[in-house]
Each structure stands twice: as structure tokens, then as C-alpha cells.
Design a protein around this motif. Structure first.
Motif, mmCIF file in Angstrom:
data_model
loop_
_atom_site.group_PDB
_atom_site.id
_atom_site.type_symbol
_atom_site.label_atom_id
_atom_site.label_comp_id
_atom_site.label_asym_id
_atom_site.label_seq_id
_atom_site.Cartn_x
_atom_site.Cartn_y
_atom_site.Cartn_z
ATOM 1 N N SER A 181 12.500 9.396 -14.054
ATOM 2 C CA SER A 181 11.120 9.508 -14.543
ATOM 3 C C SER A 181 10.438 8.149 -14.594
ATOM 4 O O SER A 181 9.281 7.998 -14.187
ATOM 5 C CB SER A 181 11.088 10.140 -15.936
ATOM 6 O OG SER A 181 11.568 11.453 -15.883
ATOM 7 N N LEU A 182 11.137 7.163 -15.097
ATOM 8 C CA LEU A 182 10.574 5.818 -15.175
ATOM 9 C C LEU A 182 10.352 5.236 -13.782
ATOM 10 O O LEU A 182 9.368 4.539 -13.538
ATOM 11 C CB LEU A 182 11.495 4.922 -15.995
ATOM 12 C CG LEU A 182 10.942 3.575 -16.433
ATOM 13 C CD1 LEU A 182 9.654 3.753 -17.219
ATOM 14 C CD2 LEU A 182 11.968 2.843 -17.276
ATOM 15 N N SER A 183 11.233 5.567 -12.862
ATOM 16 C CA SER A 183 11.095 5.112 -11.483
ATOM 17 C C SER A 183 9.832 5.681 -10.843
ATOM 18 O O SER A 183 9.090 4.971 -10.161
ATOM 19 C CB SER A 183 12.324 5.517 -10.674
ATOM 20 O OG SER A 183 12.183 5.151 -9.342
ATOM 21 N N LYS A 184 9.560 6.959 -11.070
ATOM 22 C CA LYS A 184 8.346 7.581 -10.528
ATOM 23 C C LYS A 184 7.097 6.929 -11.101
ATOM 24 O O LYS A 184 6.128 6.658 -10.384
ATOM 25 C CB LYS A 184 8.332 9.072 -10.829
ATOM 26 C CG LYS A 184 9.330 9.859 -10.032
ATOM 27 C CD LYS A 184 9.331 11.314 -10.444
ATOM 28 C CE LYS A 184 10.464 12.061 -9.768
ATOM 29 N NZ LYS A 184 10.554 13.442 -10.218
ATOM 30 N N LEU A 185 7.109 6.655 -12.396
ATOM 31 C CA LEU A 185 5.974 6.004 -13.044
ATOM 32 C C LEU A 185 5.757 4.600 -12.477
ATOM 33 O O LEU A 185 4.628 4.195 -12.193
ATOM 34 C CB LEU A 185 6.197 5.935 -14.556
ATOM 35 C CG LEU A 185 5.123 5.211 -15.357
ATOM 36 C CD1 LEU A 185 3.801 5.963 -15.265
ATOM 37 C CD2 LEU A 185 5.563 5.067 -16.801
ATOM 38 N N ALA A 186 6.840 3.869 -12.284
ATOM 39 C CA ALA A 186 6.741 2.513 -11.748
ATOM 40 C C ALA A 186 6.196 2.522 -10.322
ATOM 41 O O ALA A 186 5.373 1.674 -9.968
ATOM 42 C CB ALA A 186 8.108 1.836 -11.770
ATOM 43 N N LYS A 187 6.607 3.477 -9.514
ATOM 44 C CA LYS A 187 6.101 3.563 -8.140
ATOM 45 C C LYS A 187 4.603 3.799 -8.138
ATOM 46 O O LYS A 187 3.866 3.209 -7.358
ATOM 47 C CB LYS A 187 6.808 4.678 -7.379
ATOM 48 C CG LYS A 187 8.223 4.345 -6.995
ATOM 49 C CD LYS A 187 8.862 5.517 -6.293
ATOM 50 C CE LYS A 187 10.337 5.320 -6.119
ATOM 51 N NZ LYS A 187 10.976 6.501 -5.541
ATOM 52 N N PRO B 215 9.313 -5.268 -6.873
ATOM 53 C CA PRO B 215 9.526 -4.236 -7.891
ATOM 54 C C PRO B 215 9.714 -2.840 -7.297
ATOM 55 O O PRO B 215 10.433 -2.019 -7.869
ATOM 56 C CB PRO B 215 8.274 -4.291 -8.754
ATOM 57 C CG PRO B 215 7.336 -5.204 -8.099
ATOM 58 C CD PRO B 215 8.051 -5.944 -7.032
ATOM 59 N N LEU B 216 9.105 -2.556 -6.151
ATOM 60 C CA LEU B 216 9.286 -1.237 -5.535
ATOM 61 C C LEU B 216 10.717 -1.043 -5.057
ATOM 62 O O LEU B 216 11.292 0.037 -5.203
ATOM 63 C CB LEU B 216 8.304 -1.046 -4.378
ATOM 64 C CG LEU B 216 6.840 -0.888 -4.789
ATOM 65 C CD1 LEU B 216 5.947 -0.861 -3.566
ATOM 66 C CD2 LEU B 216 6.657 0.363 -5.617
ATOM 67 N N ILE B 217 11.311 -2.083 -4.517
ATOM 68 C CA ILE B 217 12.714 -2.010 -4.084
ATOM 69 C C ILE B 217 13.622 -1.858 -5.300
ATOM 70 O O ILE B 217 14.562 -1.067 -5.303
ATOM 71 C CB ILE B 217 13.096 -3.251 -3.245
ATOM 72 C CG1 ILE B 217 12.297 -3.252 -1.939
ATOM 73 C CG2 ILE B 217 14.594 -3.286 -2.968
ATOM 74 C CD1 ILE B 217 12.429 -4.531 -1.131
ATOM 75 N N PHE B 218 13.315 -2.611 -6.345
ATOM 76 C CA PHE B 218 14.093 -2.525 -7.575
ATOM 77 C C PHE B 218 14.099 -1.094 -8.121
ATOM 78 O O PHE B 218 15.146 -0.538 -8.435
ATOM 79 C CB PHE B 218 13.527 -3.485 -8.624
ATOM 80 C CG PHE B 218 14.142 -3.323 -9.980
ATOM 81 C CD1 PHE B 218 15.358 -3.907 -10.271
ATOM 82 C CD2 PHE B 218 13.503 -2.581 -10.963
ATOM 83 C CE1 PHE B 218 15.935 -3.753 -11.523
ATOM 84 C CE2 PHE B 218 14.072 -2.420 -12.215
ATOM 85 C CZ PHE B 218 15.288 -3.011 -12.498
ATOM 86 N N TRP B 219 12.910 -0.481 -8.215
ATOM 87 C CA TRP B 219 12.827 0.866 -8.773
ATOM 88 C C TRP B 219 13.415 1.912 -7.839
ATOM 89 O O TRP B 219 13.892 2.948 -8.281
ATOM 90 C CB TRP B 219 11.399 1.205 -9.175
ATOM 91 C CG TRP B 219 11.051 0.498 -10.442
ATOM 92 C CD1 TRP B 219 10.197 -0.554 -10.585
ATOM 93 C CD2 TRP B 219 11.586 0.761 -11.730
ATOM 94 N NE1 TRP B 219 10.172 -0.960 -11.891
ATOM 95 C CE2 TRP B 219 11.017 -0.165 -12.621
ATOM 96 C CE3 TRP B 219 12.500 1.686 -12.227
ATOM 97 C CZ2 TRP B 219 11.324 -0.179 -13.970
ATOM 98 C CZ3 TRP B 219 12.804 1.673 -13.580
ATOM 99 C CH2 TRP B 219 12.220 0.740 -14.434
ATOM 100 N N LYS B 220 13.414 1.660 -6.533
ATOM 101 C CA LYS B 220 14.077 2.557 -5.591
ATOM 102 C C LYS B 220 15.576 2.577 -5.867
ATOM 103 O O LYS B 220 16.213 3.636 -5.850
ATOM 104 C CB LYS B 220 13.781 2.115 -4.147
ATOM 105 C CG LYS B 220 14.416 2.959 -3.088
ATOM 106 C CD LYS B 220 13.795 4.336 -3.065
ATOM 107 C CE LYS B 220 14.373 5.153 -1.935
ATOM 108 N NZ LYS B 220 13.976 6.551 -2.012
ATOM 109 N N LYS B 221 16.134 1.404 -6.162
ATOM 110 C CA LYS B 221 17.563 1.311 -6.456
ATOM 111 C C LYS B 221 17.907 1.979 -7.792
ATOM 112 O O LYS B 221 19.010 2.480 -7.972
ATOM 113 C CB LYS B 221 18.005 -0.152 -6.487
ATOM 114 C CG LYS B 221 17.978 -0.817 -5.126
ATOM 115 C CD LYS B 221 18.353 -2.277 -5.235
ATOM 116 C CE LYS B 221 18.270 -2.970 -3.906
ATOM 117 N NZ LYS B 221 18.540 -4.417 -4.012
ATOM 118 N N GLN B 222 16.987 1.976 -8.729
ATOM 119 C CA GLN B 222 17.227 2.538 -10.056
ATOM 120 C C GLN B 222 16.851 4.016 -10.155
ATOM 121 O O GLN B 222 16.944 4.617 -11.217
ATOM 122 C CB GLN B 222 16.436 1.750 -11.112
ATOM 123 C CG GLN B 222 16.697 0.276 -11.123
ATOM 124 C CD GLN B 222 18.163 -0.076 -11.246
ATOM 125 O OE1 GLN B 222 18.901 0.563 -11.987
ATOM 126 N NE2 GLN B 222 18.593 -1.085 -10.512
#
Length: 83
Positions: free
Chosen positions: A25-31, A12-19
Motif C-alpha cells: 500500500s505504501l509503495s503504491k502511494l509513493a509511486k 525513489p521509484l526504484i526503491f519503492w519497486k524493491k519494497q
């Protein structure tokens, strides 16, 4: 806007890095959600040590006594680290 998630086993960290560029904002929250801080190792050590307190010979200890013993030991270790 479509987000492609190739494999259910993807990190999921790689996924959110790509997004990150699409959903910053959602990417920062997911990280923050998916990252586990290193201090959790200390918690694991406390539970491991509590397991040594409750052994075959001490299996009738009251749970509050085990909690007190663990608290005193943790406080002692913390005080030693502060010196």
C-alpha cells in the motif's frame, strides 16, 4: 523488518519497486507521489509564453492583465485542439 536504503541519491521509484512486496500500500502511494504526469509540460509552456508577454516593452502590465491574456490564449489553443 529492515529496509536498507543504500545511497541518498537512489531513485525513489526504484526503491519503492524493491519494497513493493513488503509494503504494497505504501509503495503504491509513493509511486503516485513521485511520478510526474506528462501534462505538466503544458503548464511549463504557459509560463514560458507568459514570459514572452512580459518583455522589456510591456514590463508595466498589470498582473491581472497578464493573467487574462494567458487565459484567453490557453482557452483558444484548447478550443483549436478540440476541433
Amino acid at each position: 523488518m529492515f529496509i536498507i536504503f543504500n545511497d541518498i541519491n537512489d531513485n525513489p521509484l526504484i526503491f519503492w519497486k524493491k519494497q513493493e512486496s513488503l509494503l504494497s500500500s505504501l509503495s503504491k502511494l509513493a509511486k503516485r507521489t513521485f511520478c510526474i504526469p506528462a501534462f505538466f509540460a503544458a503548464v511549463k509552456r504557459v509560463f514560458s509564453w507568459a514570459g514572452t508577454v512580459i518583455c522589456q516593452r510591456r514590463n508595466t502590465l498589470n498582473p491581472s492583465t497578464v493573467n487574462d491574456i494567458t487565459l484567453v490564449r490557453s482557452a483558444s489553443l484548447h478550443a483549436d485542439n478540440q476541433l
